[in-house]
Design a protein around this motif. Structure first.
Motif, PDB file in Angstrom:
ATOM      1  N   ARG A  33      -5.725  63.855  22.990  1.00  0.00           N
ATOM      2  CA  ARG A  33      -7.275  63.970  22.903  1.00  0.00           C
ATOM      3  C   ARG A  33      -7.589  65.452  22.413  1.00  0.00           C
ATOM      4  O   ARG A  33      -8.908  65.540  21.601  1.00  0.00           O
ATOM      5  CB  ARG A  33      -8.042  63.597  24.188  1.00  0.00           C
ATOM      6  CG  ARG A  33      -7.848  62.298  24.443  1.00  0.00           C
ATOM      7  CD  ARG A  33      -8.795  62.086  25.703  1.00  0.00           C
ATOM      8  NE  ARG A  33     -10.030  62.160  25.514  1.00  0.00           N
ATOM      9  CZ  ARG A  33     -11.157  62.065  26.239  1.00  0.00           C
ATOM     10  NH1 ARG A  33     -10.683  61.696  27.547  1.00  0.00           N
ATOM     11  NH2 ARG A  33     -12.418  62.097  26.040  1.00  0.00           N
ATOM     12  N   GLN A 487      -8.385  56.533  30.282  1.00  0.00           N
ATOM     13  CA  GLN A 487      -9.875  56.186  30.461  1.00  0.00           C
ATOM     14  C   GLN A 487     -10.431  55.380  29.191  1.00  0.00           C
ATOM     15  O   GLN A 487     -11.076  56.261  28.240  1.00  0.00           O
ATOM     16  CB  GLN A 487     -10.885  57.240  30.978  1.00  0.00           C
ATOM     17  CG  GLN A 487     -12.177  56.554  31.310  1.00  0.00           C
ATOM     18  CD  GLN A 487     -12.386  55.594  32.179  1.00  0.00           C
ATOM     19  OE1 GLN A 487     -11.470  55.533  32.974  1.00  0.00           O
ATOM     20  NE2 GLN A 487     -13.486  54.814  32.107  1.00  0.00           N
ATOM     21  N   GLY A 488     -10.029  54.351  28.728  1.00  0.00           N
ATOM     22  CA  GLY A 488     -10.461  53.763  27.577  1.00  0.00           C
ATOM     23  C   GLY A 488      -9.905  52.280  27.097  1.00  0.00           C
ATOM     24  O   GLY A 488      -9.249  51.813  28.032  1.00  0.00           O
ATOM     25  N   GLY A 506      -8.191  53.288  22.347  1.00  0.00           N
ATOM     26  CA  GLY A 506      -8.382  54.396  23.362  1.00  0.00           C
ATOM     27  C   GLY A 506      -8.712  55.680  22.945  1.00  0.00           C
ATOM     28  O   GLY A 506      -9.161  55.771  21.684  1.00  0.00           O
ATOM     29  N   PRO A 507      -8.626  56.615  23.671  1.00  0.00           N
ATOM     30  CA  PRO A 507      -9.083  57.847  23.422  1.00  0.00           C
ATOM     31  C   PRO A 507      -8.076  58.913  22.903  1.00  0.00           C
ATOM     32  O   PRO A 507      -8.173  59.816  21.940  1.00  0.00           O
ATOM     33  CB  PRO A 507      -9.518  58.484  24.716  1.00  0.00           C
ATOM     34  CG  PRO A 507      -8.735  57.856  25.670  1.00  0.00           C
ATOM     35  CD  PRO A 507      -8.325  56.411  25.167  1.00  0.00           C
ATOM     36  N   ASP A 538     -13.718  56.919  23.555  1.00  0.00           N
ATOM     37  CA  ASP A 538     -12.687  56.186  24.483  1.00  0.00           C
ATOM     38  C   ASP A 538     -12.256  54.675  23.633  1.00  0.00           C
ATOM     39  O   ASP A 538     -11.127  54.084  24.306  1.00  0.00           O
ATOM     40  CB  ASP A 538     -13.042  55.768  25.971  1.00  0.00           C
ATOM     41  CG  ASP A 538     -14.634  55.206  25.961  1.00  0.00           C
ATOM     42  OD1 ASP A 538     -15.062  55.017  24.975  1.00  0.00           O
ATOM     43  OD2 ASP A 538     -14.650  54.530  27.024  1.00  0.00           O
ATOM     44  N   ASN A 690     -10.704  58.375  37.294  1.00  0.00           N
ATOM     45  CA  ASN A 690     -11.585  58.852  36.332  1.00  0.00           C
ATOM     46  C   ASN A 690     -12.728  59.221  37.067  1.00  0.00           C
ATOM     47  O   ASN A 690     -13.275  58.720  37.964  1.00  0.00           O
ATOM     48  CB  ASN A 690     -11.842  57.644  35.442  1.00  0.00           C
ATOM     49  CG  ASN A 690     -12.510  56.391  36.216  1.00  0.00           C
ATOM     50  OD1 ASN A 690     -13.629  56.349  36.422  1.00  0.00           O
ATOM     51  ND2 ASN A 690     -11.568  55.532  36.498  1.00  0.00           N
TER      52      ASN A 690
END
Length: 736
Positions: A33, A487-488, A506-507, A538, A690
């Motif tokens: 990321r 988290q995605g 996803g991220p 995300d 998260n």
């Protein structure tokens, strides 16, 4: 440190927002990321004017735009002083590179370059092109290992793979150092001596050309240049016919570099380069003789007296020599001593030159055509798979490594004193046994010309690749994998006939691509359909990498606009990918083969507006059916979209498996929606611990009340469903 009377950029640390112009002085390193940018040529804006400041700034940013070495940027943000963590002296580590300030996020603007692109920037551009070419044709983790071996891009590797290299004492493979180049030089000389002999020292000149060509391919970064200089001293000593003077030449080269930059003495790459080449210079010939003597007895009855056998002895001798020389420094640097290090090195390093040659050919041919590159890519995959599997297998042993502090000085003195004495002992032994000649076997000499000896390695290679392809072919069942991307959201659908659909990315593109590659045949670098449900980071962030890594036939996305840098990058990349783009609308249907059908249920003909989040509520909702089994993927829709779906498409919602909307947020999964879907199993895609508290306890209660079995990626890792259209099986990657 800069001179005392110079303005230092670190004087602005913790002083509030600053505005600086700078130049990216190394190729950025992406960690998923986030991307790390090393900035130099700092000019700070004060009172409307610019002031030059010494020192470098290390910026960590989530900006999705592609930044490159040589780019001029304008940064607005806050500078901070580096801090130590977990016993690691991070400030000292950064200071060796002239970094005294760090920054996180802020804003960036690309500025026009003041001067024409210099030679090193052009090399960096070529290096990026090679990196992208390899990424397009090799899956992960083999692809990231290949790019690290060839181009030194260590940041591409997952934490698990890097840890495996450290535990097995092979982390030095991932940095282009004297060890790396020393083994390459040994392999090149071995091949050229077989092909050309010693006439006119052509093997040395070609070896030098190959060495510096490789250094240029890697971007001519300072550690690579230093390692290449060290390796060149060995070759020039060979050219002069005075290998006994190689230690003197090596010492002179090291002293010259230190005189230009005394900080080199404390850099690990310099230490390893000097020690690795010193080990090869001093120990190569004694080890080569001992290995040859040992192998002669072992293969006396086997048809292995091939030209390649001499090459393998050269590489093995260079491997052992360099590894022995750098061992104390490597152990102290990584605070670990690998019990299995020697064994793993002997099993993997002799194949390093062949792996590098295959990856280099893959990269160069992939620039022309991925189809032309395919045979080289498959060969590269085989070599790198072997290296990765060996390292991971030994790393999994509980006793593979032990924690170790840096060796005491007296231990280093004794160790290197013993190593230095070995060549002398070998020469003494050689003189005492000068009259003893090894027995030669004429029948073995006659076998040198056998065509079978030359045909056997490629035949074995081809047979292995064919079996690998057969074993990775589709199994005639539908596979649906809800990938653990943190988290995605990211879901991979593989139809019985082998067609693929990827719903969101996803991220983190690196993580998503690795997970997708792990579930695909190594030779298949295409995805039939990519669904971008909505333009939030995300879900969309990882797709930026996906469209660059794979051949995409079609993209399905909502007909909504989003004013963000991420969405602009997405639009640019799907245009560059030259794929069909379809605006999603309720009622669309696609046949994925063998009776697998994809239905679009959301958005409707008229997008929802004025809701709690229009981007979420107009996300693409997909239902996939195969025989009697159905799956519903509800993106991040909220209560408003759920209400619209239960009103207009209630009869189409019923599904056996539900990907829970919005990661289990309390804004979604209303009782009415759950009742309409009636899932047997629901899966929440959310990251561990998260910040959003997903999945919400109230949501868990609703699914429990509906007697729906619940799984989460934060607890079960990737959750995979397999069905033949009648029965449904569930698998997960959880170690529990």
């Amino acid at each position: 440190m800069p001179a005392a009377d110079d303005l230092i950029v670190s004087s602005y640390n913790e002083s509030g927002p600053v505005v600086i112009e700078a130049v990216i002085c190394e190729e950025p390193e992406s960690g998923g990321r986030y991307t790390s940018l090393l900035m130099d040529d700092i000019r700070v804006t004060e009172d409307g004017s610019q002031v030059a400041a010494d020192g470098r700034v290390l910026l960590t940013t989530s900006d999705p735009r592609p930044f490159h070495y040589g780019d001029a940027v304008l940064f607005r943000g806050t500078l901070e002083t580096p801090r130590a963590f977990d016993g690691f002296d991070y400030p000292r580590y950064l200071a060796l590179s002239g970094v005294y300030s760090t920054a996180f996020q802020g804003t960036l603007e690309l500025r026009p370059a003041d001067e024409p692109r210099p030679f090193l920037v052009q090399l960096a551009t070529a290096n990026n092109a090679l990196d992208s070419a390899v990424a397009r044709v090799l899956p992960d983790p083999e692809g990231s290992v290949a790019r690290s071996l060839l181009l030194g891009r260590r940041g591409l590797l997952s934490d698990d793979v890097q840890d495996a290299f450290v535990r097995t004492g092979t982390a030095h493979l991932l940095a282009i150092s004297g060890l790396h180049l020393g083994i390459i030089v040994a392999a090149i000389l071995g091949i050229l001596l077989v092909l050309l002999g010693r006439s006119f020292y052509l093997y040395v000149w070609i070896g030098l050309a190959a060495l510096w060509t490789y250094a240029m391919l890697t971007g001519m970064n300072p550690p690579v240049v230093r390692a290449a200089i060290m390796a060149s001293t060995f070759l020039f000593a060979e050219l002069a016919g005075r290998q006994k003077h190689a230690p003197t030449a090596l010492a002179f080269a090291a002293a010259a570099m230190v005189s230009l930059d005394p900080r080199l003495l404390w850099t690990i790459s310099f230490q390893m380069s000097v020690l690795a080449m010193g080990g090869i210079v001093l120990l190569f010939h004694p080890l080569r003789a001992m290995l040859e003597s040992t192998s002669r007895g072992l293969v006396a009855r086997a048809p292995l007296d091939l030209p390649v056998s001499s090459l393998m002895l050269d590489v093995a001798a260079a491997t052992v020599a360099a590894t022995a020389a750098i061992w104390p420094i490597s152990a102290g640097t990584f605070s670990q001593f690998s019990v299995v290090g020697v064994v793993v090195s002997l099993l993997t390093l002799p194949l390093l030159p062949f792996a590098l040659a295959a990856v280099a050919l893959t990269a160069i041919t992939a620039l022309i055509s991925t189809s032309i590159a395919a045979p080289f890519a498959w060969t590269s995959w085989l070599f790198t798979t072997y290296i990765v599997k060996v390292i991971e297998s030994f790393a999994a042993l509980p006793w593979a490594s032990v924690s170790l502090s840096a060796p005491e000085p007296w231990i280093l003195v004794v160790y290197y004193g013993t190593l230095s004495a070995l060549p002398l002992a070998w020469h003494v032994w050689q003189r005492r046994n000068a009259g003893i000649q090894p027995r030669t076997d004429s029948t073995r000499e006659d076998r040198r010309g056998s065509a079978l000896h030359y045909a056997l390695p490629p035949l074995l290679l081809t047979a292995t690749l064919i079996w690998a392809a057969v074993l990775s072919a589709p199994d005639g069942r539908l596979h649906v994998s809800i990938l653990d991307v943190g988290q995605g959201d990211s879901i991979l659908v593989q139809s019985p006939s082998g067609r693929t659909v990827l719903i969101d990315g996803g991220p983190d593109g690196r993580r998503t691509c690795a997970l997708v590659d792990g579930r695909r045949p190594f030779w298949d670098r295409s995805i039939d359909v990519v669904v971008a449900t909505h333009p939030h980071a995300d879900h969309l962030g990882g797709l930026l990498s996906v469209v660059q890594r794979y051949g995409i036939s079609m993209v399905i996305q909502p007909a909504i606009q989003c004013d963000s840098t991420l969405y602009e990058q997405w639009r640019d990349r799907i245009v560059a990918a030259d794929c069909t783009v379809v605006s999603a609308a309720r009622g669309q249907q696609m046949d994925l083969g063998d009776g697998t059908l994809l239905h679009v249920l959301n958005p409707g003909e008229m997008p929802l507006s004025g809701t709690s989040d229009d981007l979420d509520n107009n996300g693409v909702v997909i239902r996939i059916t195969y025989g009697d089994i159905s799956f519903l993927f509800a993106a991040d829709i909220r209560a408003e979209a759920e209400r619209a779906l239960t009103g207009h498409a209630a009869s189409e919602l019923q599904s056996d498996v539900l990907k829970v909307p919005h990661h289990g947020s309390d804004s979604s999964s209303t009782e009415r929606f759950i009742a309409a879907v009636g899932p047997r199993i629901a899966v929440v895609s959310a990251g561990q611990e998260n910040a959003y508290g997903h999945p919400h306890p109230a949501v868990l209660d609703r699914y429990a009340a509906a007697r729906t079995e619940l799984a989460t990626t934060c607890s079960h890792c990737t959750v995979e469903f397999v069905t033949d259209g009648a029965q449904l099986w569930i698998r997960n990657d959880s170690p529990a």
